[in-house]
Design an enzyme around this catalytic site. Structure first.
Site, PDB file in Angstrom:
ATOM      1  N   ALA A  66      -1.079  11.302   3.034  1.00 52.99           N
ATOM      2  CA  ALA A  66      -0.407  10.123   2.762  1.00 52.99           C
ATOM      3  C   ALA A  66      -1.417   9.536   1.564  1.00 52.99           C
ATOM      4  O   ALA A  66      -2.231  10.257   1.028  1.00 52.99           O
ATOM      5  CB  ALA A  66      -0.306   9.226   3.823  1.00 52.99           C
ATOM      6  N   ARG A 124       1.739  18.012   7.429  1.00 49.70           N
ATOM      7  CA  ARG A 124       2.845  18.560   8.255  1.00 49.70           C
ATOM      8  C   ARG A 124       4.169  19.089   7.357  1.00 49.70           C
ATOM      9  O   ARG A 124       4.670  20.048   7.722  1.00 49.70           O
ATOM     10  CB  ARG A 124       3.204  17.437   9.395  1.00 49.70           C
ATOM     11  CG  ARG A 124       3.722  17.979  10.673  1.00 49.70           C
ATOM     12  CD  ARG A 124       3.888  16.756  11.450  1.00 49.70           C
ATOM     13  NE  ARG A 124       4.610  15.708  10.474  1.00 49.70           N
ATOM     14  CZ  ARG A 124       4.898  14.544  11.185  1.00 49.70           C
ATOM     15  NH1 ARG A 124       5.050  14.516  12.304  1.00 49.70           N
ATOM     16  NH2 ARG A 124       5.318  13.668  10.268  1.00 49.70           N
ATOM     17  N   THR A 125       4.661  18.265   6.621  1.00 47.02           N
ATOM     18  CA  THR A 125       5.585  18.591   5.802  1.00 47.02           C
ATOM     19  C   THR A 125       5.216  19.202   4.424  1.00 47.02           C
ATOM     20  O   THR A 125       4.544  18.599   3.629  1.00 47.02           O
ATOM     21  CB  THR A 125       6.641  17.384   5.107  1.00 47.02           C
ATOM     22  OG1 THR A 125       6.691  16.575   6.471  1.00 47.02           O
ATOM     23  CG2 THR A 125       7.732  17.411   4.903  1.00 47.02           C
ATOM     24  N   ASN A 173      -7.777   4.390  10.680  1.00 48.74           N
ATOM     25  CA  ASN A 173      -8.217   3.124  11.367  1.00 48.74           C
ATOM     26  C   ASN A 173      -7.931   3.132  13.142  1.00 48.74           C
ATOM     27  O   ASN A 173      -7.326   2.402  13.507  1.00 48.74           O
ATOM     28  CB  ASN A 173      -7.208   1.694  10.812  1.00 48.74           C
ATOM     29  CG  ASN A 173      -7.976   1.298   9.641  1.00 48.74           C
ATOM     30  OD1 ASN A 173      -9.044   1.138   9.537  1.00 48.74           O
ATOM     31  ND2 ASN A 173      -7.272   0.470   8.934  1.00 48.74           N
ATOM     32  N   SER A 195     -12.575   2.001   3.740  1.00 52.29           N
ATOM     33  CA  SER A 195     -11.992   0.901   3.247  1.00 52.29           C
ATOM     34  C   SER A 195     -12.009   0.772   1.682  1.00 52.29           C
ATOM     35  O   SER A 195     -12.960   1.373   1.096  1.00 52.29           O
ATOM     36  CB  SER A 195     -12.809  -0.573   3.817  1.00 52.29           C
ATOM     37  OG  SER A 195     -12.143  -1.342   3.029  1.00 52.29           O
ATOM     38  N   GLY A 196     -10.884   0.088   1.357  1.00 55.85           N
ATOM     39  CA  GLY A 196     -10.603   0.120  -0.416  1.00 55.85           C
ATOM     40  C   GLY A 196      -9.337   0.288  -0.841  1.00 55.85           C
ATOM     41  O   GLY A 196      -9.111   0.430  -1.735  1.00 55.85           O
ATOM     42  N   LYS A 240     -15.787  -0.984  11.056  1.00 55.46           N
ATOM     43  CA  LYS A 240     -14.634  -1.065  10.335  1.00 55.46           C
ATOM     44  C   LYS A 240     -13.596  -2.009  10.849  1.00 55.46           C
ATOM     45  O   LYS A 240     -13.261  -2.985  10.202  1.00 55.46           O
ATOM     46  CB  LYS A 240     -13.943   0.361  10.205  1.00 55.46           C
ATOM     47  CG  LYS A 240     -12.497   0.186   9.250  1.00 55.46           C
ATOM     48  CD  LYS A 240     -12.797  -0.300   7.787  1.00 55.46           C
ATOM     49  CE  LYS A 240     -11.422   0.144   7.072  1.00 55.46           C
ATOM     50  NZ  LYS A 240     -10.474  -0.763   7.301  1.00 55.46           N
ATOM     51  N   HIS A 265     -14.939  -5.294  10.031  1.00 56.80           N
ATOM     52  CA  HIS A 265     -14.786  -5.352   8.383  1.00 56.80           C
ATOM     53  C   HIS A 265     -13.406  -5.951   8.299  1.00 56.80           C
ATOM     54  O   HIS A 265     -12.999  -7.044   7.623  1.00 56.80           O
ATOM     55  CB  HIS A 265     -14.958  -4.194   7.635  1.00 56.80           C
ATOM     56  CG  HIS A 265     -14.124  -4.044   6.248  1.00 56.80           C
ATOM     57  ND1 HIS A 265     -12.870  -3.948   6.171  1.00 56.80           N
ATOM     58  CD2 HIS A 265     -14.847  -4.300   4.969  1.00 56.80           C
ATOM     59  CE1 HIS A 265     -12.607  -3.957   4.938  1.00 56.80           C
ATOM     60  NE2 HIS A 265     -13.660  -4.248   4.280  1.00 56.80           N
ATOM     61  N   ASN A 266     -12.414  -5.433   8.944  1.00 52.71           N
ATOM     62  CA  ASN A 266     -11.061  -5.901   8.790  1.00 52.71           C
ATOM     63  C   ASN A 266     -10.985  -7.463   9.495  1.00 52.71           C
ATOM     64  O   ASN A 266     -10.032  -8.171   8.986  1.00 52.71           O
ATOM     65  CB  ASN A 266     -10.112  -4.880   9.618  1.00 52.71           C
ATOM     66  CG  ASN A 266      -9.834  -3.667   8.739  1.00 52.71           C
ATOM     67  OD1 ASN A 266     -10.697  -3.188   7.922  1.00 52.71           O
ATOM     68  ND2 ASN A 266      -8.527  -3.228   8.732  1.00 52.71           N
ATOM     69  N   GLU A 293     -11.955  -9.521   6.994  1.00 52.82           N
ATOM     70  CA  GLU A 293     -10.949  -9.453   5.871  1.00 52.82           C
ATOM     71  C   GLU A 293      -9.947 -10.458   6.309  1.00 52.82           C
ATOM     72  O   GLU A 293      -9.418 -11.198   5.435  1.00 52.82           O
ATOM     73  CB  GLU A 293     -10.341  -8.171   5.719  1.00 52.82           C
ATOM     74  CG  GLU A 293      -9.129  -7.850   4.939  1.00 52.82           C
ATOM     75  CD  GLU A 293      -8.722  -6.522   4.964  1.00 52.82           C
ATOM     76  OE1 GLU A 293      -9.397  -5.384   4.643  1.00 52.82           O
ATOM     77  OE2 GLU A 293      -7.476  -6.084   5.261  1.00 52.82           O
TER      78      GLU A 293
HETATM   79  C1  6PG Z   1      -9.011  -1.594   4.137  1.00 51.27           C
HETATM   80  C2  6PG Z   1      -7.957  -2.455   4.756  1.00 51.27           C
HETATM   81  C3  6PG Z   1      -7.114  -1.397   5.210  1.00 51.27           C
HETATM   82  C4  6PG Z   1      -5.723  -2.085   5.465  1.00 51.27           C
HETATM   83  C5  6PG Z   1      -5.746  -3.083   6.570  1.00 51.27           C
HETATM   84  C6  6PG Z   1      -4.435  -3.979   6.302  1.00 51.27           C
HETATM   85  O1  6PG Z   1     -10.253  -1.679   4.342  1.00 51.27           O
HETATM   86  O2  6PG Z   1      -8.983  -0.953   3.010  1.00 51.27           O
HETATM   87  O3  6PG Z   1      -8.544  -3.211   5.823  1.00 51.27           O
HETATM   88  O4  6PG Z   1      -7.534  -0.870   6.437  1.00 51.27           O
HETATM   89  O5  6PG Z   1      -5.220  -2.618   4.139  1.00 51.27           O
HETATM   90  O6  6PG Z   1      -5.854  -2.685   7.603  1.00 51.27           O
HETATM   91  O7  6PG Z   1      -4.225  -4.612   7.516  1.00 51.27           O
HETATM   92  P1  6PG Z   1      -3.122  -5.479   8.039  1.00 51.27           P
HETATM   93  O8  6PG Z   1      -1.798  -4.615   7.642  1.00 51.27           O
HETATM   94  O9  6PG Z   1      -3.339  -5.766   9.296  1.00 51.27           O
HETATM   95  O10 6PG Z   1      -3.189  -6.868   7.039  1.00 51.27           O
END
Ligand code: 6PG
Length: 481
Positions: free
Chosen positions: A11, A33-34, A102, A128-129, A182, A185-186, A189
């Site tokens: 992906a 897988r595909t 995640n 992340s990123g 992580k 971190h989210n 975020e």
């Molecule tokens: C990252 C982001 C990534 C993702 C989020 C979106 O660190 O690159 O956090 O993991 O974009 O999980 O989260 P939501 O769909 O819950 O907003």
């Protein structure tokens, strides 16, 4: 020549990580897988690279140098377990499975321990990123079996973002510690994003500024102490025009989505008994935004008071900036406090300063501000709370008046500021020597004989009073979450 690493799952994140590894001279074998997706990848973005496409798991594993390293970039949950069940029996002692999705940290705890029994080294890593980060340098937060670190370190540190010669990838800790960090971190975020949204609404609806004017405010903020990736992209979003040259932002439906990592963070805070109010409120703010139909009805049934802003706009803009910064400090203080609690609860040895440094580049919450957090932990590695550092304490005091002013604007204009306001409520509570919990304890004891401690007796001694004269003398057993 055998491949340095194999990656399963092509992906967006998987493809970009593979290309990033290839750029850094690593030979990568891939499986999806595909198979047509692998073929498309090899014919497209991976054309003229040394990337090997495998048609089966066996082919993938046979193409790897020992110790074999297999990275899963698949959907978190059962799919990860399914691949582990498929791959682990085909690996030798000392081979490594890496989960870069995640995943929930408790799953990573379980997988690390189970694979250890089979002499397979497991790494659960946050990455992340987004697409851009994966391609050109993400923040990578690996944890799991520490014996795997020496083998994966050269690859991960080569592909991660680097800030001031410091790779935004360091070993976080045992078991699910990497995925835990992580997750935090989210959560942060979520908080940062909601804070920005509230500031945006105060500027637009509260002060009546146009998108272009707000864009200018965010651009200016991005050159000061609020500098961050999220502030920067917010300015870009405000400037972005749709095909008809009107702001695209104004046409986007106000219903937020979420995949669950913010919710996990809030649940974990509740489990550990740590007030993580700002992140929890930001999750609820998304939930409320999703109740669009009900909100539309309520908007008619419960009309707002219309109060026009008559003050000085420039000083209010400054106040909103101060509110944003002060609340951001609260969010990180709460987040790092939760990490500290988790380290204790799960017996992880975590380096808080390093976590801040790892988030300076590549990830969504990257900002200059993280340097200040690292400085605070360098000055005192055992700091209980960032708010107790001299640096942050001083900023809080300087920002307080503006912060209150911005919240009052929201209150007067009937604009919801759940995150800005709850952060202030936390701050006022946190620095209160006395809270009204004396009354709460009295109530608990009154109706349920739950007992209380007394200010005139040593801590740990519990008392029960027969408040009505008709109760018994037996206290209920003491149990604290
Ligand atoms: C990252 C982001 C990534 C993702 C989020 C979106 O660190 O690159 O956090 O993991 O974009 O999980 O989260 P939501 O769909 O819950 O907003």
């Amino acid at each position: 020549m055998k491949a340095d690493i194999g990656l399963i799952g092509l992906a967006v994140m998987g493809q970009n990580l593979v290309l990033n590894m290839n750029d850094h001279g690593f030979k990568v074998a891939v499986f999806n897988r595909t198979h047509s997706k692998t073929a498309d990848f090899l014919d497209g973005a991976a054309k003229d690279t040394t990337i090997i496409g495998a048609e089966s798991i066996d082919e993938l594993l046979n193409s790897l140098a020992s110790p074999k390293k297999v990275m899963l970039m698949v959907k978190a949950g059962q799919v990860v377990d399914d691949y582990i069940d498929l791959i682990a029996p085909k690996l030798a002692a000392g081979d490594i499975i890496i989960d870069g999705g995640n995943s929930l940290y408790t799953d990573t705890n379980r997988r690390t321990d189970a694979l250890k029994q089979q002499n397979i080294l497991f790494v659960g890593t946050g990455v992340s990123g987004g697409e851009e980060g994966a391609r050109h340098g993400p923040s990578i937060m690996p944890g799991g079996n520490p014996a795997a670190w020496e083998a994966v370190k050269p690859i991960f540190q080569a592909i991660s973002a680097v800030v001031d010669d410091y790779p935004c990838c360091q070993w976080v800790g045992d078991q699910g510690a990497g995925h835990y960090v992580k997750m935090i971190h989210n959560g942060i975020e979520y908080g940062d994003m909601q804070l920005i949204c509230e500031a945006y609404q105060l500027l637009s609806e509260g002060l009546g500024l146009s998108n272009d004017e707000i864009q200018a405010v965010f651009s200016e903020w991005n050159s000061g102490q609020l500098q961050s990736y999220l502030i920067e992209i917010t300015a870009n979003i405000l400037a972005f025009k749709d095909t008809d040259e009107t702001p695209l932002l104004d046409k986007i439906l106000d219903c937020a989505g979420q995949k669950g990592t913010g919710k996990w963070t809030a649940i974990n805070a509740l489990d550990l008994g740590i007030p993580l109010t700002l992140i929890a409120e930001s999750v609820f703010a998304r939930c409320l935004s999703a109740q669009k139909t009900e909100r539309v009805q309520a908007a008619v049934k419960l009309p707002k008071l219309a109060v026009e802003f008559t003050g000085d706009k420039a000083s209010m803009v400054q106040a909103i900036g101060e509110a944003l910064y002060a609340a951001k400090i609260i969010s990180y203080a709460q987040g790092f406090r939760l990490i500290k609690e988790a380290a204790q609860e799960y017996s992880w040895k975590l380096n808080y300063g390093e976590i801040a440094l790892m988030w300076r580049g590549g990830c969504i919450i990257r900002s200059q501000f993280l340097n200040n957090i690292n400085d605070a932990y360098q000055a005192d590695p055992n700091l209980d709370n960032l708010l107790l550092s001299d640096y942050f304490a001083e900023i809080m005091q300087k920002s307080e008046a503006g912060w209150r002013k911005a919240i009052i604007l929201g209150v007067e204009q009937s604009l919801a500021t759940p995150v800005l306001s709850s952060a202030l409520a936390f701050y006022d509570g946190y620095r209160s020597e006395c809270l009204p919990a004396n009354l709460l304890q009295a109530q608990r004891d009154y109706f349920g004989a739950h007992t209380y401690e007394r200010t005139d007796k040593p801590r740990g001694e519990f008392f029960h009073t027969d408040w009505t004269g008709t109760g018994g003398k037996t206290a209920s057993s003491i149990y604290n979450v």
